[in-house]
Design an enzyme around this catalytic site. Structure first.
Site, mmCIF file in Angstrom:
data_model
loop_
_atom_site.group_PDB
_atom_site.id
_atom_site.type_symbol
_atom_site.label_atom_id
_atom_site.label_comp_id
_atom_site.label_asym_id
_atom_site.label_seq_id
_atom_site.Cartn_x
_atom_site.Cartn_y
_atom_site.Cartn_z
ATOM 1 N N GLU A 1 6.182 -2.756 -13.648
ATOM 2 C CA GLU A 1 7.610 -3.099 -13.729
ATOM 3 C C GLU A 1 8.485 -1.849 -13.653
ATOM 4 O OE1 GLU A 1 8.704 -7.194 -13.731
ATOM 5 O OE2 GLU A 1 6.803 -6.152 -13.965
ATOM 6 N N ALA B 1 4.327 1.259 -0.752
ATOM 7 C CA ALA B 1 5.618 0.997 -1.397
ATOM 8 C C ALA B 1 5.402 0.426 -2.784
ATOM 9 C CB ALA B 1 6.456 0.039 -0.555
ATOM 10 N N GLY B 2 5.745 1.220 -3.803
ATOM 11 C CA GLY B 2 5.656 0.748 -5.177
ATOM 12 C C GLY B 2 7.010 0.910 -5.848
ATOM 13 N N PRO C 1 0.801 -1.225 0.000
ATOM 14 C CA PRO C 1 0.000 0.000 0.000
ATOM 15 C C PRO C 1 0.837 1.282 0.000
ATOM 16 C CG PRO C 1 -0.977 -1.599 1.475
ATOM 17 C CD PRO C 1 0.318 -2.187 1.013
ATOM 18 N N GLN D 1 -4.677 12.917 -45.811
ATOM 19 C CA GLN D 1 -3.283 12.990 -45.410
ATOM 20 C C GLN D 1 -3.105 13.036 -43.898
ATOM 21 O OE1 GLN D 1 -0.655 16.499 -46.403
ATOM 22 N NE2 GLN D 1 0.189 15.028 -47.881
ATOM 23 N N GLY E 1 -12.849 8.220 -33.842
ATOM 24 C CA GLY E 1 -13.819 9.244 -33.468
ATOM 25 C C GLY E 1 -14.703 8.779 -32.324
ATOM 26 N N GLN F 1 -8.568 8.228 -31.636
ATOM 27 C CA GLN F 1 -8.935 9.486 -32.299
ATOM 28 C C GLN F 1 -9.395 9.223 -33.730
ATOM 29 O OE1 GLN F 1 -8.954 12.257 -30.628
ATOM 30 N NE2 GLN F 1 -9.451 13.731 -32.240
#
Length: 378
Positions: free
Chosen positions: A362, A129-130, A127, A278, A338, A335
């Site tokens: 990781e 400590a990452g 909780p 394009q 849409g 995107q």
């Protein structure tokens, strides 16, 4: 330099791609929706030898190289990030025991993990400590021929279904990081319990949960390696894990680009497919160039690993680039879709949610930059 895959690597790629397309991709959306572990797929991976592919023949494996494993990770993630991560977890945990464990520990656990008979989690994150593993609070105090564990592990992959965990603990806090040790704890051990299941944004289906130790009594024979080697063992695993996680991010980006191309060819606006515009073409061209760059970075890191050469910086660079890439490509692919991309009618919505975790797993992208800088400035 030879950028071509060997015939064996091509065969592995083709086999896994067929499996992913025909068996994994059709259940990916349902697995995400229900957030349930894909037991049938996991057993199929075991039958195909994917869970044990990098293990020595004496443990039921094929002794496949890291490049081949990276390819498998990419192909699986192209269909389902969760399935790919289940395979990664088994590879990392079995090799952690094989590399650092006793012969007795290896015989007891490694073959069972490779055959899909057992699932093992890595117990690092807590909780509070990452990224900073030295901040863990889990302790293991000696009591005769046993250790007594207390603490909570958070965000444990497969936590609700694991048979065992390799827990990073403090056996002697006064020694700082040199007082950290890794201990194997089997489910069913008194004082070892499952906590709440996490409701994650993406990569759902891995049964992620808390795991809790409350005066959990474990034989000293379950110590992995020596006392004080816990952090070293964890960091070695993270280096290899970054190749796998980067490969997953690459596979996800590949899937996002493929979905964008397919939609752009079908979607008509202003009297023609939007693929003719394009602006869309430039977005897809950038995706392709960046995906190929990420693939080369990952292949280099995997190649160095196979050569027995240092690859920590290269793995961090590959993971950093690929994970940031996955988010960019997924964003641009959505995107292109849409408003439809913002619905669950198209796979890009799931891919978009899955992509973000690769900048966290990781080691966050910020941690990767720290690792790279330390190698360059030491």
């Amino acid at each position: 330099m030879n950028f071509l895959l060997t015939e064996e690597q091509k065969m592995i790629q083709e086999t896994v791609r067929e499996f992913a397309e025909n068996e994994v991709k059709p259940i990916a959306a349902e697995m995400d929706e229900k957030d349930e572990f894909p037991w049938k797929i996991y057993k199929r991976m075991a039958d195909l030898g994917l869970l044990a592919m990098t293990l020595p023949p004496g443990y039921g494996g094929a002794g496949a190289d890291t490049v081949s494993w990276s390819i498998v990770q990419e192909e699986l993630a192209r269909a389902s990030a969760a399935v790919a991560d289940a395979q990664l977890l088994t590879k990392l945990m079995s090799h952690m025991i094989l590399r650092h464990g006793t012969e007795e520990q290896s015989k007891k656990y490694v073959t069972a993990l490779g055959q899909g008979e057992k699932i093992c989690a890595t117990g690092m994150t807590e909780p509070d400590a990452g990224s900073d593993l030295k901040s863990i609070k889990t302790t293991a105090r000696r009591d005769g021929d046993h250790y007594i564990l207390n603490g909570t592990k958070r965000f444990m992959t497969c936590g609700t279904i694991v048979d065992m965990i390799i827990a990073l603990t403090y056996t002697d806090r006064s020694k700082g990081s040199k007082g950290m040790s890794s201990i194997i704890v089997e489910m069913g051990t008194p004082g070892f319990s499952r906590g709440k299941k996490e409701n994650l944004l993406g990569v759902r289906g891995l049964e992620t949960s808390e795991l809790i130790f409350e005066e959990c009594r474990v034989p000293r024979g379950n110590l992995l390696g020596e006392e004080g080697e816990g952090l070293k063992i964890a960091l070695i695993s993270l280096d290899m894990g970054r190749i796998g996680i980067g490969s997953q991010a690459l596979g996800l980006a590949q899937a996002a680009m493929e979905e964008a191309i397919k939609y752009a060819k079908q979607r008509v606006a202003f009297g023609q497919p939007i693929a003719n515009f394009q602006g869309i073409q430039f977005m897809i061209a950038d995706m392709s160039a960046q995906i190929e760059a990420a693939r080369l970075l990952l292949r280099k890191a995997a190649f160095l690993s196979d050569q027995g050469r240092p690859f920590s910086r290269e793995a961090a660079e590959a993971k950093l680039f690929a994970s940031d890439l996955a988010v960019r490509v997924a964003t641009d692919a959505l995107q292109i879709h849409g408003a439809y991309g913002y619905t669950k009618d198209y796979p890009i919505e799931r891919i978009y949610r899955d992509a973000k975790v690769y900048q966290i797993w990781e080691g966050t992208s910020q941690i990767q930059r720290m690792v790279i800088a330390r190698h360059l400035l030491q």
